[in-house]
Design a protein around this motif. Structure first.
Motif, mmCIF file in Angstrom:
data_model
loop_
_atom_site.group_PDB
_atom_site.id
_atom_site.type_symbol
_atom_site.label_atom_id
_atom_site.label_comp_id
_atom_site.label_asym_id
_atom_site.label_seq_id
_atom_site.Cartn_x
_atom_site.Cartn_y
_atom_site.Cartn_z
ATOM 1 N N SER A 137 -28.022 -33.014 6.558
ATOM 2 C CA SER A 137 -26.799 -32.431 7.121
ATOM 3 C C SER A 137 -27.125 -31.780 8.465
ATOM 4 O O SER A 137 -26.445 -30.871 8.898
ATOM 5 C CB SER A 137 -26.198 -31.404 6.156
ATOM 6 O OG SER A 137 -27.145 -30.382 5.893
ATOM 7 N N GLU A 138 -28.170 -32.255 9.133
ATOM 8 C CA GLU A 138 -28.648 -31.662 10.375
ATOM 9 C C GLU A 138 -28.250 -32.366 11.671
ATOM 10 O O GLU A 138 -28.264 -31.738 12.726
ATOM 11 C CB GLU A 138 -30.172 -31.551 10.341
ATOM 12 C CG GLU A 138 -30.686 -30.503 9.380
ATOM 13 C CD GLU A 138 -30.301 -29.081 9.776
ATOM 14 O OE1 GLU A 138 -30.123 -28.789 10.967
ATOM 15 O OE2 GLU A 138 -30.165 -28.253 8.862
ATOM 16 N N PRO A 139 -27.908 -33.660 11.676
ATOM 17 C CA PRO A 139 -27.645 -34.327 12.960
ATOM 18 C C PRO A 139 -26.396 -33.793 13.668
ATOM 19 O O PRO A 139 -25.388 -33.472 13.024
ATOM 20 C CB PRO A 139 -27.426 -35.785 12.578
ATOM 21 C CG PRO A 139 -28.009 -35.944 11.230
ATOM 22 C CD PRO A 139 -27.881 -34.608 10.558
ATOM 23 N N PHE A 140 -26.490 -33.734 14.975
ATOM 24 C CA PHE A 140 -25.350 -33.356 15.803
ATOM 25 C C PHE A 140 -24.619 -34.592 16.339
ATOM 26 O O PHE A 140 -23.726 -34.465 17.157
ATOM 27 C CB PHE A 140 -25.786 -32.463 16.966
ATOM 28 C CG PHE A 140 -26.060 -31.050 16.548
ATOM 29 C CD1 PHE A 140 -25.024 -30.157 16.336
ATOM 30 C CD2 PHE A 140 -27.358 -30.601 16.360
ATOM 31 C CE1 PHE A 140 -25.266 -28.848 15.944
ATOM 32 C CE2 PHE A 140 -27.618 -29.298 15.976
ATOM 33 C CZ PHE A 140 -26.568 -28.416 15.764
ATOM 34 N N ILE A 141 -25.026 -35.771 15.895
ATOM 35 C CA ILE A 141 -24.305 -37.001 16.223
ATOM 36 C C ILE A 141 -24.210 -37.827 14.938
ATOM 37 O O ILE A 141 -25.084 -37.751 14.080
ATOM 38 C CB ILE A 141 -24.976 -37.820 17.353
ATOM 39 C CG1 ILE A 141 -26.407 -38.207 17.003
ATOM 40 C CG2 ILE A 141 -24.914 -37.070 18.674
ATOM 41 C CD1 ILE A 141 -27.069 -39.111 18.039
ATOM 42 N N PRO A 142 -23.147 -38.606 14.796
ATOM 43 C CA PRO A 142 -23.008 -39.429 13.592
ATOM 44 C C PRO A 142 -23.988 -40.604 13.595
ATOM 45 O O PRO A 142 -24.476 -41.021 14.649
ATOM 46 C CB PRO A 142 -21.557 -39.910 13.652
ATOM 47 C CG PRO A 142 -21.175 -39.822 15.083
ATOM 48 C CD PRO A 142 -21.987 -38.706 15.679
ATOM 49 N N PHE A 143 -24.247 -41.153 12.419
ATOM 50 C CA PHE A 143 -25.179 -42.263 12.291
ATOM 51 C C PHE A 143 -24.756 -43.448 13.156
ATOM 52 O O PHE A 143 -25.605 -44.120 13.743
ATOM 53 C CB PHE A 143 -25.329 -42.692 10.829
ATOM 54 C CG PHE A 143 -26.317 -43.807 10.653
ATOM 55 C CD1 PHE A 143 -27.681 -43.560 10.689
ATOM 56 C CD2 PHE A 143 -25.885 -45.118 10.484
ATOM 57 C CE1 PHE A 143 -28.606 -44.586 10.554
ATOM 58 C CE2 PHE A 143 -26.803 -46.147 10.343
ATOM 59 C CZ PHE A 143 -28.164 -45.880 10.379
ATOM 60 N N SER A 144 -23.464 -43.710 13.241
ATOM 61 C CA SER A 144 -22.994 -44.843 14.054
ATOM 62 C C SER A 144 -23.432 -44.696 15.509
ATOM 63 O O SER A 144 -23.780 -45.672 16.170
ATOM 64 C CB SER A 144 -21.473 -44.972 13.976
ATOM 65 O OG SER A 144 -20.846 -43.795 14.439
#
Length: 163
Positions: free
Chosen positions: A44-51
């Motif tokens: 739950s750490e990324p500041f951008i989505p996987f896409s």
């Protein structure tokens, strides 16, 4: 009448404008595998989505004119793992990119995640294709993957480059 037309035009244009999420929005992901083979461990750490992560991988492959099986991306607190500062690191033997979650070492937002991934993708693709994957490679500059730009110490879209 002229003012009403201007207001209607502005309202119509505003209705079509899609506002992006704020740069400090975090995204939660289960273990994910994309079309490129890019893998992301649950976080739950990324500041951008996987896409967006996958789109950036495709962008760097295209810029370098190289392909390779995509790496694994994991988010870790570098301080807790005894690793020094920085936003990310490419781990050669495992073909893994670690992204730093410790904001005490390096402030984070969507700009730092995006630019760090681009940078680490260059390391990965050059390594996988037998190229010079060190920071001395001109491919980092050519593909816009020099590192994270900061404005007053905070990652930003433009500013002074730090790696």
């Amino acid at each position: 009448m002229k003012h009403i037309l201007i207001i209607i035009t502005c309202l119509a244009l505003a209705g079509c404008y899609e506002e992006e999420e704020p740069c400090n929005t975090k995204y939660s992901h289960d273990d994910t595998v994309g079309e490129t083979g890019l893998r992301l461990t649950a976080t739950s750490e990324p500041f951008i989505p996987f896409s967006k992560m996958e789109a950036l991988y495709n962008e760097i492959q295209s810029c370098l004119n190289l392909t390779a099986p995509a790496p694994l991306v994991e988010y870790h607190n570098f301080k807790e793992r005894g690793i020094g500062g920085g936003w990310g690191v490419f781990i050669v033997p495992s073909q893994t990119i670690w992204m730093n979650t410790d904001v005490g070492i390096a402030p984070r937002n969507c700009h730092s995640d995006r630019e760090t991934l681009k940078h680490e993708y260059v390391h990965h693709l050059l390594y996988m294709n037998g190229g010079n994957y060190s920071h001395g490679s001109p491919e980092f500059e050519r593909c816009g993957a020099l590192g994270v730009a900061t404005c007053n110490g905070v990652p930003c879209a433009t500013g002074s480059w730090e790696s």
